[in-house]
Motif scaffolding. Structure first.
Motif, PDB file in Angstrom:
ATOM      1  N   TYR A   1      42.683  49.797  44.192  1.00  0.00           N
ATOM      2  CA  TYR A   1      43.654  50.593  43.426  1.00  0.00           C
ATOM      3  C   TYR A   1      43.131  50.949  42.035  1.00  0.00           C
ATOM      4  CZ  TYR A   1      45.256  46.308  41.069  1.00  0.00           C
ATOM      5  OH  TYR A   1      45.326  45.166  40.322  1.00  0.00           O
ATOM      6  N   VAL A   2      42.243  50.122  41.507  1.00  0.00           N
ATOM      7  CA  VAL A   2      41.655  50.427  40.195  1.00  0.00           C
ATOM      8  C   VAL A   2      40.784  51.682  40.318  1.00  0.00           C
ATOM      9  CG1 VAL A   2      40.174  49.539  38.354  1.00  0.00           C
ATOM     10  CG2 VAL A   2      41.647  47.976  39.630  1.00  0.00           C
ATOM     11  N   TRP A   3      40.003  51.720  41.383  1.00  0.00           N
ATOM     12  CA  TRP A   3      39.143  52.885  41.622  1.00  0.00           C
ATOM     13  C   TRP A   3      39.989  54.135  41.923  1.00  0.00           C
ATOM     14  CZ3 TRP A   3      37.896  55.809  46.164  1.00  0.00           C
ATOM     15  CH2 TRP A   3      36.790  56.652  45.993  1.00  0.00           C
ATOM     16  N   ARG A   4      41.060  53.931  42.703  1.00  0.00           N
ATOM     17  CA  ARG A   4      41.926  55.084  43.022  1.00  0.00           C
ATOM     18  C   ARG A   4      42.520  55.681  41.745  1.00  0.00           C
ATOM     19  NH1 ARG A   4      46.342  53.419  45.957  1.00  0.00           N
ATOM     20  NH2 ARG A   4      45.626  51.324  46.400  1.00  0.00           N
ATOM     21  N   LYS A   5      42.938  54.820  40.832  1.00  0.00           N
ATOM     22  CA  LYS A   5      43.507  55.301  39.561  1.00  0.00           C
ATOM     23  C   LYS A   5      42.459  56.152  38.814  1.00  0.00           C
ATOM     24  CE  LYS A   5      46.235  55.071  35.750  1.00  0.00           C
ATOM     25  NZ  LYS A   5      47.586  55.523  35.579  1.00  0.00           N
ATOM     26  N   ARG A   6      41.209  55.664  38.800  1.00  0.00           N
ATOM     27  CA  ARG A   6      40.149  56.420  38.111  1.00  0.00           C
ATOM     28  C   ARG A   6      39.910  57.761  38.816  1.00  0.00           C
ATOM     29  NH1 ARG A   6      36.624  51.792  37.595  1.00  0.00           N
ATOM     30  NH2 ARG A   6      35.047  52.843  38.818  1.00  0.00           N
ATOM     31  N   MET A   7      39.996  57.750  40.160  1.00  0.00           N
ATOM     32  CA  MET A   7      39.699  58.959  40.926  1.00  0.00           C
ATOM     33  C   MET A   7      40.790  60.027  40.818  1.00  0.00           C
ATOM     34  SD  MET A   7      36.716  58.827  42.058  1.00  0.00           S
ATOM     35  CE  MET A   7      36.661  60.138  43.277  1.00  0.00           C
ATOM     36  N   VAL A   8      41.979  59.639  40.342  1.00  0.00           N
ATOM     37  CA  VAL A   8      43.037  60.649  40.168  1.00  0.00           C
ATOM     38  C   VAL A   8      42.527  61.754  39.243  1.00  0.00           C
ATOM     39  CG1 VAL A   8      45.340  61.086  39.223  1.00  0.00           C
ATOM     40  CG2 VAL A   8      44.936  59.067  40.641  1.00  0.00           C
ATOM     41  N   ARG A   9      41.858  61.347  38.156  1.00  0.00           N
ATOM     42  CA  ARG A   9      41.317  62.346  37.220  1.00  0.00           C
ATOM     43  C   ARG A   9      40.374  63.312  37.927  1.00  0.00           C
ATOM     44  NH1 ARG A   9      40.008  59.945  31.453  1.00  0.00           N
ATOM     45  NH2 ARG A   9      41.686  58.462  31.267  1.00  0.00           N
ATOM     46  N   VAL A  10      39.550  62.758  38.814  1.00  0.00           N
ATOM     47  CA  VAL A  10      38.537  63.592  39.483  1.00  0.00           C
ATOM     48  C   VAL A  10      39.207  64.616  40.404  1.00  0.00           C
ATOM     49  CG1 VAL A  10      36.530  63.551  41.017  1.00  0.00           C
ATOM     50  CG2 VAL A  10      36.846  61.728  39.337  1.00  0.00           C
ATOM     51  N   VAL A  11      40.215  64.175  41.178  1.00  0.00           N
ATOM     52  CA  VAL A  11      40.860  65.142  42.082  1.00  0.00           C
ATOM     53  C   VAL A  11      41.632  66.193  41.289  1.00  0.00           C
ATOM     54  CG1 VAL A  11      40.972  63.712  44.172  1.00  0.00           C
ATOM     55  CG2 VAL A  11      42.846  63.642  42.580  1.00  0.00           C
ATOM     56  N   VAL A  12      42.210  65.805  40.152  1.00  0.00           N
ATOM     57  CA  VAL A  12      42.932  66.793  39.335  1.00  0.00           C
ATOM     58  C   VAL A  12      41.943  67.817  38.763  1.00  0.00           C
ATOM     59  CG1 VAL A  12      44.351  67.156  37.282  1.00  0.00           C
ATOM     60  CG2 VAL A  12      44.802  65.188  38.756  1.00  0.00           C
ATOM     61  N   GLU A  13      40.824  67.321  38.244  1.00  0.00           N
ATOM     62  CA  GLU A  13      39.813  68.249  37.695  1.00  0.00           C
ATOM     63  C   GLU A  13      39.363  69.238  38.770  1.00  0.00           C
ATOM     64  OE1 GLU A  13      36.602  65.963  36.078  1.00  0.00           O
ATOM     65  OE2 GLU A  13      37.813  65.162  34.441  1.00  0.00           O
ATOM     66  N   GLU A  14      39.063  68.710  39.963  1.00  0.00           N
ATOM     67  CA  GLU A  14      38.585  69.585  41.040  1.00  0.00           C
ATOM     68  C   GLU A  14      39.643  70.604  41.436  1.00  0.00           C
ATOM     69  OE1 GLU A  14      36.879  67.891  44.558  1.00  0.00           O
ATOM     70  OE2 GLU A  14      35.658  66.514  43.397  1.00  0.00           O
ATOM     71  N   ALA A  15      40.896  70.161  41.505  1.00  0.00           N
ATOM     72  CA  ALA A  15      41.970  71.074  41.909  1.00  0.00           C
ATOM     73  C   ALA A  15      42.168  72.181  40.872  1.00  0.00           C
ATOM     74  CB  ALA A  15      43.263  70.300  42.123  1.00  0.00           C
ATOM     75  N   LEU A  16      42.083  71.823  39.584  1.00  0.00           N
ATOM     76  CA  LEU A  16      42.239  72.842  38.536  1.00  0.00           C
ATOM     77  C   LEU A  16      41.110  73.870  38.613  1.00  0.00           C
ATOM     78  CD1 LEU A  16      43.383  70.644  35.515  1.00  0.00           C
ATOM     79  CD2 LEU A  16      44.680  72.539  36.532  1.00  0.00           C
ATOM     80  N   ARG A  17      39.884  73.383  38.764  1.00  0.00           N
ATOM     81  CA  ARG A  17      38.737  74.307  38.850  1.00  0.00           C
ATOM     82  C   ARG A  17      38.873  75.217  40.067  1.00  0.00           C
ATOM     83  NH1 ARG A  17      35.394  69.574  38.202  1.00  0.00           N
ATOM     84  NH2 ARG A  17      35.152  69.204  35.983  1.00  0.00           N
ATOM     85  N   LYS A  18      39.267  74.617  41.191  1.00  0.00           N
ATOM     86  CA  LYS A  18      39.356  75.390  42.430  1.00  0.00           C
ATOM     87  C   LYS A  18      40.451  76.465  42.330  1.00  0.00           C
ATOM     88  CE  LYS A  18      38.807  73.474  46.842  1.00  0.00           C
ATOM     89  NZ  LYS A  18      39.311  72.699  47.981  1.00  0.00           N
ATOM     90  N   ALA A  19      41.612  76.082  41.805  1.00  0.00           N
ATOM     91  CA  ALA A  19      42.713  77.053  41.693  1.00  0.00           C
ATOM     92  C   ALA A  19      42.319  78.196  40.761  1.00  0.00           C
ATOM     93  CB  ALA A  19      43.976  76.361  41.186  1.00  0.00           C
ATOM     94  N   ALA A  20      41.703  77.842  39.617  1.00  0.00           N
ATOM     95  CA  ALA A  20      41.339  78.878  38.638  1.00  0.00           C
ATOM     96  C   ALA A  20      40.319  79.851  39.202  1.00  0.00           C
ATOM     97  CB  ALA A  20      40.794  78.213  37.375  1.00  0.00           C
ATOM     98  N   ALA A  21      39.455  79.376  40.100  1.00  0.00           N
ATOM     99  CA  ALA A  21      38.392  80.227  40.648  1.00  0.00           C
ATOM    100  C   ALA A  21      38.900  81.158  41.753  1.00  0.00           C
ATOM    101  CB  ALA A  21      37.274  79.347  41.199  1.00  0.00           C
ATOM    102  N   ARG A  22      40.157  81.008  42.173  1.00  0.00           N
ATOM    103  CA  ARG A  22      40.654  81.817  43.304  1.00  0.00           C
ATOM    104  C   ARG A  22      41.111  83.205  42.851  1.00  0.00           C
ATOM    105  NH1 ARG A  22      42.716  76.930  47.035  1.00  0.00           N
ATOM    106  NH2 ARG A  22      40.921  77.138  48.394  1.00  0.00           N
TER     107      ARG A  22
END
Ligand SMILES: Cc1cc2nc3c(=O)[nH]c(=O)nc-3n(C[C@H](O)[C@H](O)[C@H](O)COP(=O)(O)OP(=O)(O)OC[C@H]3O[C@@H](n4cnc5c(N)ncnc54)[C@H](O)[C@@H]3O)c2cc1C
Ligand code: SF4
Length: 304
Positions: A283-304
């Motif tokens: 769960y510690v790693w999952r908490k850290r990975m939330v930032r990564v999935v949010v960053e990726e989702a923002l980049r992906k949405a903006a590029a569409r």
């Protein structure tokens, strides 16, 4: 029929979640009311410009390949479980899918051996023994994007029909996780006109071929050139309901979307995420990975 049946009657659509759960005695239903043969529930109407109505019994596969559905929504439907389960699993079932926990999604024998927990047959939470509530995790992949896009659900019950924002369908409670009567049927999901809104869904899971999300992010945003007019960021797999990251939405609005802003928005989005030790991986790693999935989702949405 469902309203007359009482507590031991359950609705079933594709059955991809309900039947395995029944086999493990996670539910005590003796009557199932099937929904997939209702033709009214199986159609997708409208278009991107005017908004779409997705019948609750539309399969995830059909939603994933429909050209008029927002890209992020179709993407989320395409990332649910596996191809065979997407051919049977439905949009309504995905919105109403049971919350999950490592101590609950087990056979009855396994749960009996550890003394059960308050979600079924027991009276304490095995993840947080001093907690008065259940923290089972909301694991729907399509709900976060439907919320981010401002979608609504149509509910029909013995008392008539009502429509509410998708976000209002959920309660922050691992047991009583839906704000609806057990017999109320979700008949449709309504998504507003596209209106220049871009969307994306990014999902973290152990096996890309089948697993539930252990952190996911749905994003909808409207841009004016490089500047974000508004954004909505919603997380899956990190709480008992889809978690709206309002701090990130506020940070993004009216600012130029560069890497610095994406990093800051992802940090703000991770704040309300509360992964516990009741899902796959640390769960510690999952908490850290939330930032990564949010960053990726923002980049992906903006590029569409
Ligand atoms: C191995 C495996 C992997 C999976 N991976 C994922 C995943 O990655 N992501 C994910 O989101 N899900 C996953 N699932 C769960 C499930 O397959 C999907 O959530 C699917 O969309 C559920 O839809 P269904 O029609 O099969 O629902 P059902 O199993 O029929 O029902 C699920 C719940 O919703 C209720 N329900 C169904 N339709 C309605 C309706 N119209 N109105 C009111 N209540 C309704 C049922 O009463 C039940 O409580 C997985 C399941 C398995 C077995
Ligand atoms: S969070 Fe606690 S009460 Fe809920 S299913 Fe898991 S162990 Fe049971």
């Amino acid at each position: 029929m469902a309203a007359e049946g009482g507590a031991t009657t359950m609705l079933v659509a594709g059955g991809t979640d309900l039947y395995p759960n029944l086999k493990r005695r996670q539910f005590a239903a003796d009557t199932l009311v099937g929904l997939t043969h209702l033709p009214e529930l199986r159609a997708i109407g409208g278009d991107a410009a005017g908004g779409c109505t997705v019948g609750a019994a539309v399969t995830l596969s059909a939603a994933a390949r429909h050209p008029d559905l927002p890209a992020g929504y179709a993407e989320a439907a395409a990332l649910v479980s596996s191809p065979a389960l997407r051919n049977a699993g439905t949009i309504g079932g995905n919105l109403c899918v049971d919350t999950r926990c490592n101590y609950y999604n087990q056979s009855q024998e396994w749960r009996k051996a550890i003394g059960y927990c308050m979600k079924k047959d027991g009276d304490i939470c095995l993840v947080a023994p001093s907690s008065p509530r259940c923290w089972a995790v909301s694991s729907s992949d399509t709900a976060p994007v439907a919320i981010a896009l401002g979608g609504t659900v149509v509910l029909v019950g013995a008392e008539g029909e009502r429509e509410l924002p998708v976000a209002a369908l959920y309660r922050d409670d691992g047991i009583d996780y839906l704000q609806k009567q057990p017999w109320e049927v979700v008949t449709a999901l309504r998504l507003p006109p596209a209106g220049g809104v871009r969307s994306a869904y990014v999902k973290l899971r152990r096996r890309g071929s089948i697993d539930f999300p252990i952190a996911g992010c749905g994003v909808a945003l409207r841009m004016d050139g490089d500047t974000v007019e508004w954004a909505r960021v919603v997380l899956s797999g990190v709480g008992s309901h889809p978690v709206e990251a309002r701090g990130a939405d506020e940070l993004l609005a009216g600012r130029r979307l560069d890497e610095e802003l994406i990093t800051a928005a992802a940090a703000a989005a991770a704040k309300p995420a509360k992964p516990l030790d009741n899902a796959d991986l640390s769960y510690v790693w999952r908490k850290r990975m939330v930032r990564v999935v949010v960053e990726e989702a923002l980049r992906k949405a903006a590029a569409r």
